[in-house]
Design a protein around this motif. Structure first.
Motif, PDB file in Angstrom:
ATOM      1  N   GLU A 289       0.826  -1.213   0.000  1.00 30.28           N
ATOM      2  CA  GLU A 289       0.000   0.000   0.000  1.00 30.28           C
ATOM      3  C   GLU A 289       0.861   1.266   0.000  1.00 30.28           C
ATOM      4  O   GLU A 289       0.433   2.335  -0.448  1.00 30.28           O
ATOM      5  CB  GLU A 289      -0.902   0.049   1.245  1.00 30.28           C
TER       6      GLU A 289
ATOM      7  N   ASP B 112       2.708   3.165  -3.727  1.00 26.62           N
ATOM      8  CA  ASP B 112       2.148   4.269  -4.509  1.00 26.62           C
ATOM      9  C   ASP B 112       2.541   4.118  -5.989  1.00 26.62           C
ATOM     10  O   ASP B 112       2.702   3.015  -6.481  1.00 26.62           O
ATOM     11  CB  ASP B 112       2.591   5.613  -3.928  1.00 26.62           C
TER      12      ASP B 112
ATOM     13  N   ASN C 235      -4.797  -3.595   3.092  1.00 22.69           N
ATOM     14  CA  ASN C 235      -5.889  -2.828   2.497  1.00 22.69           C
ATOM     15  C   ASN C 235      -5.773  -2.852   0.975  1.00 22.69           C
ATOM     16  O   ASN C 235      -4.964  -2.130   0.399  1.00 22.69           O
ATOM     17  CB  ASN C 235      -5.856  -1.390   3.022  1.00 22.69           C
ATOM     18  N   GLN C 236      -6.588  -3.667   0.350  1.00 20.67           N
ATOM     19  CA  GLN C 236      -6.529  -3.826  -1.106  1.00 20.67           C
ATOM     20  C   GLN C 236      -6.832  -2.526  -1.832  1.00 20.67           C
ATOM     21  O   GLN C 236      -6.284  -2.260  -2.906  1.00 20.67           O
ATOM     22  CB  GLN C 236      -7.504  -4.918  -1.549  1.00 20.67           C
ATOM     23  N   ASP C 237      -7.686  -1.696  -1.264  1.00 17.91           N
ATOM     24  CA  ASP C 237      -8.099  -0.462  -1.936  1.00 17.91           C
ATOM     25  C   ASP C 237      -6.960   0.538  -2.096  1.00 17.91           C
ATOM     26  O   ASP C 237      -7.051   1.461  -2.905  1.00 17.91           O
ATOM     27  CB  ASP C 237      -9.239   0.208  -1.155  1.00 17.91           C
ATOM     28  N   LYS C 238      -5.890   0.371  -1.317  1.00 16.81           N
ATOM     29  CA  LYS C 238      -4.773   1.313  -1.374  1.00 16.81           C
ATOM     30  C   LYS C 238      -3.625   0.827  -2.252  1.00 16.81           C
ATOM     31  O   LYS C 238      -2.588   1.473  -2.340  1.00 16.81           O
ATOM     32  CB  LYS C 238      -4.264   1.602   0.040  1.00 16.81           C
TER      33      LYS C 238
ATOM     34  N   ASN D 128      -4.073  -0.601  -8.920  1.00 18.19           N
ATOM     35  CA  ASN D 128      -4.806  -1.680  -9.601  1.00 18.19           C
ATOM     36  C   ASN D 128      -3.944  -2.475 -10.569  1.00 18.19           C
ATOM     37  O   ASN D 128      -4.167  -3.670 -10.782  1.00 18.19           O
ATOM     38  CB  ASN D 128      -6.008  -1.104 -10.347  1.00 18.19           C
TER      39      ASN D 128
ATOM     40  N   ILE E 204      -2.453  -5.250  -8.548  1.00 19.81           N
ATOM     41  CA  ILE E 204      -3.449  -6.243  -8.129  1.00 19.81           C
ATOM     42  C   ILE E 204      -3.804  -7.174  -9.287  1.00 19.81           C
ATOM     43  O   ILE E 204      -3.927  -8.391  -9.104  1.00 19.81           O
ATOM     44  CB  ILE E 204      -4.719  -5.540  -7.602  1.00 19.81           C
ATOM     45  N   SER E 205      -3.948  -6.615 -10.484  1.00 25.70           N
ATOM     46  CA  SER E 205      -4.360  -7.411 -11.641  1.00 25.70           C
ATOM     47  C   SER E 205      -3.310  -8.438 -12.057  1.00 25.70           C
ATOM     48  O   SER E 205      -3.608  -9.365 -12.805  1.00 25.70           O
ATOM     49  CB  SER E 205      -4.668  -6.491 -12.828  1.00 25.70           C
TER      50      SER E 205
ATOM     51  N   LYS F 211      -6.620 -14.884   0.325  1.00 24.09           N
ATOM     52  CA  LYS F 211      -7.376 -14.121   1.330  1.00 24.09           C
ATOM     53  C   LYS F 211      -7.181 -14.743   2.713  1.00 24.09           C
ATOM     54  O   LYS F 211      -7.422 -15.925   2.924  1.00 24.09           O
ATOM     55  CB  LYS F 211      -8.858 -14.117   0.968  1.00 24.09           C
TER      56      LYS F 211
END
Length: 381
Positions: A158, A161, A186-189, A192, A195-196, A202
């Protein structure tokens, strides 16, 4: 780090073992789990098993040359990347590797606050800088020294950046037998594009009983104290370890009940000194723990009220309290109380004035609990 040393997560361990046995190891994996869940420890144990020279069916051997080096985090084909508090733009994670090794070995469930405390961070922000990204590319471009796999474990991507874009090609098309393990909360931070390119693993927060048993067996706590700390920690071993340090002078349950009784009776003569003295003088970390305890107690009351007694992990006085309290208030009141407590916790984290905050919180709870319609026939605790 061996799998048997890690608390819980039997299904995750079985999955990771299966990927190695079936030779289906994805080159880039994202271990996603909350703080204190053991996700970092699982990543290290997985890498150790992968390179173990005498693998067992359930774990690495722990005694081969590779395992001995992994145990001390000094294997030449094991690399770590993590947030640090750079004093210069050319610093990389390697600058702090000795601190990192000592910190992980002392506490494999560590969170960022624990890591910050091991460094001279001052007021600097945690970051994984561009120099670190370039250092990763350089290290992983070299051939393995002795292991089958080169492994990079990046803790808290995270904090990478936009510098992470420099790693995209390497993550997507790494050298042969190179493994990326990203350990995130925190995946949202996370950007993308990273992540892909990863396979998700999990990891859920730890169960109450797992933490309780860990505290009894590893920290020599009595069952009552272990149960209370596990309850407050809510699946986070790092939080449980923090609470152990605070436990000696902090009688959380007694203070919580005394506070609620004065709120229930709208006893201003006690609420004001309670806010100004007892609660305000707890200290910031104890105040956060007190509010977390209150939030969890309210959640347990809701579970009891909704007929989910099997999910209530309390004993003795706490269980009796929850049983009686569950018949007093409506679900909506309890839900709103949790929201107020969560806002207070958020404010304490940001250094709100504790005297003002706890008095305001107490008065809002008086309005919520005292001056609303209760279920008919309810008995006071």
């Amino acid at each position: 780090m061996q799998f048997k040393e890690i608390v819980g997560h039997e299904s995750i361990k079985a999955h990771l073992l299966h990927t190695v046995k079936e030779n289906r190891v994805s080159h880039a994996q994202l271990f996603l789990g909350p703080e204190g869940s053991g996700s970092l420890a699982l990543a290290v144990a997985y890498a150790q098993y992968l390179n173990c020279e005498d693998k067992g069916d359930e774990d690495s051997c722990g005694h081969c040359p590779s395992c001995r080096k992994y145990d001390k985090l000094i294997h030449p084909d094991l690399h770590f990347s993590y947030p640090f508090f750079a004093k210069g733009k050319d610093e990389t994670a390697t600058t702090y590797v000795e601190n990192w090794r000592k910190s992980f070995i002392a506490n494999p469930y560590m969170g960022l606050s624990f890591w910050r405390d091991q460094l001279d961070a001052e007021n600097k922000q945690a970051n994984i800088n561009i120099a670190e990204a370039h250092s990763i590319i350089k290290k992983l471009s070299l051939k393995s020294f002795e292991a089958e796999y080169k492994v990079l474990i990046m803790w808290l991507p995270e904090y990478l950046d936009t510098q992470g874009n420099a790693l995209l090609k390497l993550i997507e098309e790494p050298p042969e037998k190179t493994l990326f393990l990203l350990v995130a909360e925190n995946q949202d931070k996370i950007i993308n594009t990273i992540i892909s390119r990863t396979q998700l693993v999990k990891i859920n927060k730890l169960q109450h009983d797992k933490i309780k048993t860990f505290l009894i067996e590893n920290k020599n706590l009595d069952p009552k104290s272990a149960n209370e700390i596990a309850f407050i920690a809510d699946g986070n071993i790092q939080e449980a370890l923090n609470l152990i340090q605070q436990e000696s002078e902090n009688k959380t349950f007694d203070l919580f009940v005394y506070w609620l009784r004065n709120i229930y009776s709208d006893n201003g003569s006690e609420i004001i000194p309670l806010s100004d003295e007892n609660l305000a003088k707890l200290g910031r970390e104890n105040q956060k723990s007190f509010l977390l305890y209150a939030i969890n107690m309210m959640r347990q009351i809701i579970l009891m009220q909704q007929g989910l007694r099997d999910l209530v992990f309390l004993q003795q006085e706490e269980l009796t309290f929850v049983e009686k309290f569950s018949g007093i208030y409506q679900f909506e009141q309890l839900e709103e109380a949790i929201a107020l407590l969560e806002k207070a916790h958020y404010a304490i984290e940001r250094n709100a004035n504790p005297k003002i905050l706890f008095l305001d919180l107490s008065l809002q709870l008086v309005l919520l609990f005292k001056y609303q319609t209760f279920p008919k026939g309810a008995q006071y605790i």
